[in-house]
Structure formats: structure tokens, C-alpha cells
Design a protein around this motif. Sequence first.
Motif, short mmCIF file in Angstrom:
data_model
loop_
_atom_site.label_atom_id
_atom_site.label_comp_id
_atom_site.label_asym_id
_atom_site.label_seq_id
_atom_site.Cartn_x
_atom_site.Cartn_y
_atom_site.Cartn_z
N ARG A 68 7.79 -3.48 -6.89
CA ARG A 68 7.55 -4.37 -5.75
C ARG A 68 6.51 -3.75 -4.83
O ARG A 68 6.14 -2.58 -4.96
CB ARG A 68 8.83 -4.68 -4.97
CG ARG A 68 9.66 -3.48 -4.59
CD ARG A 68 10.62 -3.78 -3.43
NE ARG A 68 9.93 -3.60 -2.17
CZ ARG A 68 10.54 -3.23 -1.03
NH1 ARG A 68 11.84 -3.01 -1.01
NH2 ARG A 68 9.84 -3.07 0.08
N SER B 12 -4.94 -8.38 -7.60
CA SER B 12 -4.07 -9.55 -7.68
C SER B 12 -2.77 -9.21 -6.95
O SER B 12 -2.53 -8.05 -6.61
CB SER B 12 -3.78 -9.94 -9.14
OG SER B 12 -2.91 -9.00 -9.75
N HIS B 13 -1.95 -10.20 -6.70
CA HIS B 13 -0.79 -10.00 -5.83
C HIS B 13 0.55 -10.13 -6.55
O HIS B 13 1.48 -9.35 -6.32
CB HIS B 13 -0.84 -10.99 -4.67
CG HIS B 13 0.37 -10.91 -3.79
ND1 HIS B 13 0.53 -9.92 -2.84
CD2 HIS B 13 1.51 -11.64 -3.75
CE1 HIS B 13 1.70 -10.06 -2.25
NE2 HIS B 13 2.32 -11.10 -2.78
N ASP B 14 0.67 -11.13 -7.42
CA ASP B 14 1.98 -11.45 -7.98
C ASP B 14 2.43 -10.41 -9.00
O ASP B 14 1.70 -10.10 -9.94
CB ASP B 14 1.95 -12.84 -8.63
CG ASP B 14 1.77 -13.93 -7.60
OD1 ASP B 14 2.06 -13.67 -6.41
OD2 ASP B 14 1.32 -15.04 -7.97
#
Length: 317
Positions: free
Chosen positions: A274, A260-262
Amino acid sequence: MSRPLPHIGPKPRLGYVGSLIERAAEIRHDVAALAALRESADARAYVIGGELIVLRKTEAKPDPLFSCVAARGFAGAAETAFLGLVDGAPRFAVAIEPAAATALKADDAFEVTDLRSIAVRGLIEADHLPPLAEGKALLNWHARHRFCPNCGSATQAVEAGWRRDCPACKTQHFPRTDPVAIMLPVAGDRCVLGRSHRFQPGLWSCLAGYIEPGEATEDAVRRETREEAGIVCGRVAYFASQPWPFPPSLMIGCHAEAISHDIVIDRTELADARWFDREEVASMIAREHPDGFTAPASVAIAYHIIRAWVEDGVEFG
Ligand SMILES: [Zn+2]
């Protein structure tokens, strides 16, 4: 990779691993053999007071080894543990009270500082770091297990410092090591790094957390990554492990496939997290990042987990 990465220099040695000590566990129960080893001319001991290590100043690097008589002669001497043999020469660790170690800071004959500083500053020969990790972890366990967790009676050190017995309920207590999963979530040429609240400014590192009872390493990697940074991970690849005696932990290093990215940061656990690309991370390892961001010190496994991904990428099986 589209552009060449900054030159990040020769690969440094991971701290606290590669011990030259043969633990010779078969000797631990042999009281007569242990007494003879303590008396032998080549026996030496590390002197440890809580977080502090006592080093003897010399004209070259400070020497962490003392004769057993000298080690036992320090004020506040408590447990002695048998670490093992180095080329047949016995090595022991002697605990002294932390306050006694602190008092030795005023003595010009000694340098007294914590193991982390010793390792990061390269204050002593690197081959001393694994036995110091062994001794510090073991003596820390003794200091915290003076009473039986089963019945509350005072326990006694036996087996050359490798067990404590309760004379009341007869329970045997063994030194423990707490496993910690430490991981780098990656997705192709990008990875997630985090900042703990206690980090110095600009330092970014792997995510990490204790493995809980009933949990596999891979599940702990996925749980911690999701809890701390909100990143869902799939496959997990084991990298390497490192004893981390602050207090007695075993860091189990992994790469994790981020799917996943977020990022959703748990602010109680992390100050920040981050995505970084490979080139930016290489510049952090090379200490050439334009904002002064840095990777962890090379003594720590986090540095090696990050560097391995930067240099070689990761194959998930
Ligand atoms: Zn007991």
C-alpha cells in the motif's frame, strides 16, 4: 513537508559492508604462502556450519575468531577458505557440517546461532559482519557445488577456496553472487511498501526480486514493481548495495519513480502492499506508529533506502 517529522535518531551502520579485509587475491594461488599464513601466530578463522555461526563465549561480547588449529579441530570440519588480511593478520573461514554446529549448541563454551540474529541483535563487534558475510557466502557456494554442473564429476576446491576445478572435463567454477534489485517506489511525499508472507506482523519493507539473465538493474526494478504491486515506474536512481549472504546475494538498492497509482497485488509474492506518506513512514522508523507498524531492521539495506527517502527525498537524474 507541512509538519516536522518524528525524530528518528542517529543513522545506524548498514550491515555486512565496510569490510576491513584486504582480500589479497594475489596470494590465493600461492600454496606455500598460504601454508605460512595458516601457521602464523596472528592467523584466525571464523567457523561456519551452514546457516550457523560458532561464537566463543567470553566475559565481554562473544568472539567469532578461533585459531586455525582450533577451527580445524571442530568435528565435521570441511573446506577452509582464505578471506584475506586485516592489518596483515590472516583471516580464514572454516566450514563445519551443519549438524556439528547444531551439536555445539549444547556446549556452554559456545554460542551458536544464525548470522541474521547475530547482526540484528548486535551480538558481536560490527566489524566482524563483513568477513562473516564473505565466509558464509563462499562456504555456502562450496557446499552446493561439490559436483561439476558440466559433467557431473566431483570437483576440487583450489585457489584458497576461490575456485573449484573439475578433474574430468577441466572446467573451472567460480563462486557466484546472485544480484537482487530492492527498491522503494516513490511519488513525491508518498511511497509504496509491501509485506512478504514471511514477515512478522506489522513489518513493512521495500519490494525486491532477483535480477534475471539479460536484464539491467533498472529494468528489473520496473518489472518487479509492476509484477508485485502493479505500479508502473519511470526513472530509477541507484542508492547503494549490500552483500546479503542468505544465500549469496548482492542487494542493489534503488529508488524508483512511480508513475501510476493503483496497486494490484500479486498474492503469490506479497501478502500486502500500500501507499504510505512520509510522516507515517518516519513514525515506523521511530517505532512510534499508532498501529505498531515498523520499518525493517537497520542492518538491512531496506531500512537505509526507506530512511534516505524520508530524510532527504530522492533526486532522479
Ligand atoms: Zn566436469
